[in-house]
Design a protein around this motif. Structure first.
Motif, PDB file in Angstrom:
ATOM      1  N   ALA A   1       9.126 -11.669  -1.237  1.00  0.00           N
ATOM      2  CA  ALA A   1       9.855 -12.604  -2.100  1.00  0.00           C
ATOM      3  C   ALA A   1       9.634 -11.668  -3.529  1.00  0.00           C
ATOM      4  CB  ALA A   1       9.368 -13.778  -2.237  1.00  0.00           C
ATOM      5  N   ASP A   2       9.021 -10.519  -3.511  1.00  0.00           N
ATOM      6  CA  ASP A   2       8.342 -10.102  -4.721  1.00  0.00           C
ATOM      7  C   ASP A   2       8.885  -8.484  -4.616  1.00  0.00           C
ATOM      8  OD1 ASP A   2       7.652  -8.783  -6.949  1.00  0.00           O
ATOM      9  OD2 ASP A   2       5.726  -9.758  -7.087  1.00  0.00           O
ATOM     10  N   PRO A   3       9.892  -7.909  -4.927  1.00  0.00           N
ATOM     11  CA  PRO A   3      10.264  -6.360  -4.718  1.00  0.00           C
ATOM     12  C   PRO A   3       9.102  -5.470  -5.268  1.00  0.00           C
ATOM     13  CG  PRO A   3      12.016  -7.457  -5.446  1.00  0.00           C
ATOM     14  CD  PRO A   3      11.081  -8.517  -5.704  1.00  0.00           C
ATOM     15  N   GLU A   4       8.575  -5.785  -6.297  1.00  0.00           N
ATOM     16  CA  GLU A   4       7.218  -4.954  -6.806  1.00  0.00           C
ATOM     17  C   GLU A   4       6.041  -5.088  -5.685  1.00  0.00           C
ATOM     18  OE1 GLU A   4       6.284  -5.330 -10.806  1.00  0.00           O
ATOM     19  OE2 GLU A   4       8.381  -4.699 -11.567  1.00  0.00           O
ATOM     20  N   ALA A   5       5.688  -6.345  -5.251  1.00  0.00           N
ATOM     21  CA  ALA A   5       4.698  -6.462  -4.693  1.00  0.00           C
ATOM     22  C   ALA A   5       4.903  -5.835  -3.080  1.00  0.00           C
ATOM     23  CB  ALA A   5       4.438  -8.044  -4.338  1.00  0.00           C
ATOM     24  N   TYR A   6       6.174  -6.046  -2.507  1.00  0.00           N
ATOM     25  CA  TYR A   6       6.466  -5.454  -1.432  1.00  0.00           C
ATOM     26  C   TYR A   6       6.491  -3.767  -1.499  1.00  0.00           C
ATOM     27  CZ  TYR A   6       9.260  -3.630   2.850  1.00  0.00           C
ATOM     28  OH  TYR A   6       9.352  -2.988   3.681  1.00  0.00           O
ATOM     29  N   ALA A   7       7.064  -3.193  -2.680  1.00  0.00           N
ATOM     30  CA  ALA A   7       6.820  -1.903  -2.876  1.00  0.00           C
ATOM     31  C   ALA A   7       5.487  -1.270  -2.821  1.00  0.00           C
ATOM     32  CB  ALA A   7       7.600  -1.219  -3.705  1.00  0.00           C
ATOM     33  N   GLU A   8       4.651  -1.946  -3.358  1.00  0.00           N
ATOM     34  CA  GLU A   8       3.114  -1.648  -3.589  1.00  0.00           C
ATOM     35  C   GLU A   8       2.455  -1.688  -2.286  1.00  0.00           C
ATOM     36  OE1 GLU A   8      -0.853  -3.024  -5.834  1.00  0.00           O
ATOM     37  OE2 GLU A   8       1.055  -3.650  -6.457  1.00  0.00           O
ATOM     38  N   ALA A   9       2.774  -2.746  -1.161  1.00  0.00           N
ATOM     39  CA  ALA A   9       2.354  -3.028   0.099  1.00  0.00           C
ATOM     40  C   ALA A   9       2.773  -1.932   1.037  1.00  0.00           C
ATOM     41  CB  ALA A   9       2.338  -4.343   0.496  1.00  0.00           C
ATOM     42  N   ALA A  10       3.953  -1.634   0.750  1.00  0.00           N
ATOM     43  CA  ALA A  10       4.655  -0.429   1.673  1.00  0.00           C
ATOM     44  C   ALA A  10       4.338   0.853   1.528  1.00  0.00           C
ATOM     45  CB  ALA A  10       6.323  -0.784   1.707  1.00  0.00           C
ATOM     46  N   ALA A  11       3.899   1.217   0.310  1.00  0.00           N
ATOM     47  CA  ALA A  11       3.702   2.632   0.019  1.00  0.00           C
ATOM     48  C   ALA A  11       2.222   3.057   0.459  1.00  0.00           C
ATOM     49  CB  ALA A  11       3.705   2.752  -1.417  1.00  0.00           C
ATOM     50  N   LEU A  12       2.408   4.347   0.851  1.00  0.00           N
ATOM     51  CA  LEU A  12       1.245   5.292   1.158  1.00  0.00           C
ATOM     52  C   LEU A  12       0.888   6.278   0.168  1.00  0.00           C
ATOM     53  CD1 LEU A  12       1.546   5.578   5.036  1.00  0.00           C
ATOM     54  CD2 LEU A  12       0.087   3.705   3.826  1.00  0.00           C
ATOM     55  N   PRO A  13      -0.402   6.476  -0.129  1.00  0.00           N
ATOM     56  CA  PRO A  13      -0.876   7.847  -0.924  1.00  0.00           C
ATOM     57  C   PRO A  13      -0.280   9.032  -0.072  1.00  0.00           C
ATOM     58  CG  PRO A  13      -2.904   7.008  -0.069  1.00  0.00           C
ATOM     59  CD  PRO A  13      -1.666   5.818   0.513  1.00  0.00           C
ATOM     60  N   PRO A  14      -0.228  10.109  -0.922  1.00  0.00           N
ATOM     61  CA  PRO A  14       0.236  11.325  -0.450  1.00  0.00           C
ATOM     62  C   PRO A  14      -0.983  12.053   0.644  1.00  0.00           C
ATOM     63  CG  PRO A  14      -0.350  11.654  -2.737  1.00  0.00           C
ATOM     64  CD  PRO A  14       0.108  10.192  -2.384  1.00  0.00           C
ATOM     65  N   GLY A  15      -0.677  12.672   1.612  1.00  0.00           N
ATOM     66  CA  GLY A  15      -1.697  13.382   2.466  1.00  0.00           C
ATOM     67  C   GLY A  15      -2.092  12.841   3.560  1.00  0.00           C
ATOM     68  N   GLY A  16      -2.783  13.015   4.263  1.00  0.00           N
ATOM     69  CA  GLY A  16      -3.453  12.380   5.706  1.00  0.00           C
ATOM     70  C   GLY A  16      -4.923  12.190   5.758  1.00  0.00           C
ATOM     71  N   GLY A  17      -5.630  12.094   4.608  1.00  0.00           N
ATOM     72  CA  GLY A  17      -6.897  11.773   4.492  1.00  0.00           C
ATOM     73  C   GLY A  17      -7.419  10.526   4.901  1.00  0.00           C
ATOM     74  N   PRO A  18      -8.575  10.315   4.690  1.00  0.00           N
ATOM     75  CA  PRO A  18      -9.265   8.729   4.758  1.00  0.00           C
ATOM     76  C   PRO A  18      -8.212   7.696   4.051  1.00  0.00           C
ATOM     77  CG  PRO A  18     -10.877  10.054   4.951  1.00  0.00           C
ATOM     78  CD  PRO A  18      -9.614  11.016   4.247  1.00  0.00           C
ATOM     79  N   GLU A  19      -8.159   7.861   2.695  1.00  0.00           N
ATOM     80  CA  GLU A  19      -7.279   7.051   1.991  1.00  0.00           C
ATOM     81  C   GLU A  19      -6.075   6.700   2.451  1.00  0.00           C
ATOM     82  OE1 GLU A  19      -5.826   6.658  -2.812  1.00  0.00           O
ATOM     83  OE2 GLU A  19      -6.747   8.637  -2.162  1.00  0.00           O
ATOM     84  N   THR A  20      -5.250   7.757   3.117  1.00  0.00           N
ATOM     85  CA  THR A  20      -4.049   7.415   3.600  1.00  0.00           C
ATOM     86  C   THR A  20      -4.088   6.551   4.820  1.00  0.00           C
ATOM     87  OG1 THR A  20      -2.982   9.506   2.640  1.00  0.00           O
ATOM     88  CG2 THR A  20      -1.986   8.442   4.454  1.00  0.00           C
ATOM     89  N   ARG A  21      -5.339   6.902   5.518  1.00  0.00           N
ATOM     90  CA  ARG A  21      -5.348   6.060   6.905  1.00  0.00           C
ATOM     91  C   ARG A  21      -5.661   4.725   6.727  1.00  0.00           C
ATOM     92  NH1 ARG A  21      -7.004   7.291  12.130  1.00  0.00           N
ATOM     93  NH2 ARG A  21      -8.676   5.540  12.961  1.00  0.00           N
ATOM     94  N   ALA A  22      -6.776   4.575   5.492  1.00  0.00           N
ATOM     95  CA  ALA A  22      -6.925   3.334   5.268  1.00  0.00           C
ATOM     96  C   ALA A  22      -5.695   2.109   4.872  1.00  0.00           C
ATOM     97  CB  ALA A  22      -8.145   3.190   4.222  1.00  0.00           C
ATOM     98  N   ALA A  23      -4.829   3.089   4.052  1.00  0.00           N
ATOM     99  CA  ALA A  23      -3.557   2.337   3.570  1.00  0.00           C
ATOM    100  C   ALA A  23      -2.598   1.897   4.505  1.00  0.00           C
ATOM    101  CB  ALA A  23      -3.129   3.286   2.308  1.00  0.00           C
ATOM    102  N   ALA A  24      -2.649   2.846   5.760  1.00  0.00           N
ATOM    103  CA  ALA A  24      -1.692   2.797   6.776  1.00  0.00           C
ATOM    104  C   ALA A  24      -2.116   1.316   7.454  1.00  0.00           C
ATOM    105  CB  ALA A  24      -1.649   3.760   7.440  1.00  0.00           C
TER     106      ALA A  24
END
Length: 253
Positions: free
Chosen positions: A119-142
């Motif tokens: 219901a909140d486009p900004e909240a959706y965009a934040e939840a859907a986005a991943l940080p760049p790269g393929g390290g532990p931070e990206t894996r945890a976000a995915a």
């Protein structure tokens, strides 16, 4: 393949499809199932060609819930609006064919996040986005993204199995509203990709009918190799190709 500089890589794959290879995540979700992030596409049909291992794809559509087994040689596809969740069994590997190459990369997909996030486009965009790269931070976000999508998906599935398609239909409408602003850009990608590919076929037919196959003088061959290995996609780890008519992957993908 020719030697020397080679031909210009200015033509899409047949039918202007997109192509990638996918290994579903093996992370266990809240329901004990290992696999990817449930989502739907708004415009594009998607197909799976299974090249190794075993698993399944779970789908939700107004005609019900399905759990389609996947094994080597299997072919499964689903039309826009079908929620799909890829399930890892044992070493499942799939070649993915996407209609309208360029549109999926430009955001033609919406996760099944819970209604309050959708219901909140900004909240959706934040939840859907991943940080760049393929390290532990990206894996945890995915993984967090996958878990949030599964949370919303399980509610949709429970209602559908009970005979209530209302929540699924509401999710489809909400998904359409979330991406509506992208339509002008998608239309340009479609015109330059799938629509142009179909038009070229018509032009060739016209030329053949006129006994003028001069366009065959431009015949040549192309090749490509994966440009990204093991990226974090919606369903799992992706090997991606940079092909004509595509864009850089949308960060929500």
């Amino acid at each position: 393949m020719v030697n020397g500089p080679g031909p210009r890589f200015d033509r899409p794959l047949p039918g202007a499809v997109g192509l990638s290879h996918l290994c579903p995540y093996d992370w266990e979700a809240a329901d004990g199932v290992r696999g990817g992030s449930p989502h739907l596409h708004l415009v594009c049909t998607e197909a799976y060609v299974v090249t190794g291992g075993r698993g399944s794809v779970q789908t939700l559509s107004p005609d019900g819930y399905r759990d389609v087994p996947l094994e080597p040689g299997s072919l499964a596809w689903f039309t826009p609006g079908t929620v799909h969740r890829m399930v890892q069994g044992d070493g499942l590997r799939v070649t993915v064919l996407m209609e309208n190459s360029g549109l999926p990369e430009a955001g033609d997909a919406v996760f099944t996040f819970p209604p309050e996030v959708l219901a909140d486009p900004e909240a959706y965009a934040e939840a859907a986005a991943l940080p760049p790269g393929g390290g532990p931070e990206t894996r945890a976000a995915a993984r967090r993204r996958r878990d949030l999508a599964v949370e919303g998906y399980l509610g949709l599935r429970e209602a559908l199995v009970a005979g209530d398609a209302g929540p699924l239909r509401r999710f489809q409408r909400t998904a359409a509203r979330l991406v509506r602003h992208r339509v002008p850009g998608w239309r340009e990608l479609w015109r330059a990709g799938a629509s142009a590919a179909a038009a070229r076929t018509g032009q060739r037919l016209d030329a053949l009918a006129d006994e003028d196959p001069a366009y065959l003088a431009d015949a040549t061959a192309y090749e490509a190799a994966p440009t990204a290995h093991g990226g974090h996609g919606m369903c799992g780890h992706r090997d991606e190709y940079a092909l004509p008519g595509t864009t850089l992957p949308y960060r929500g993908e």
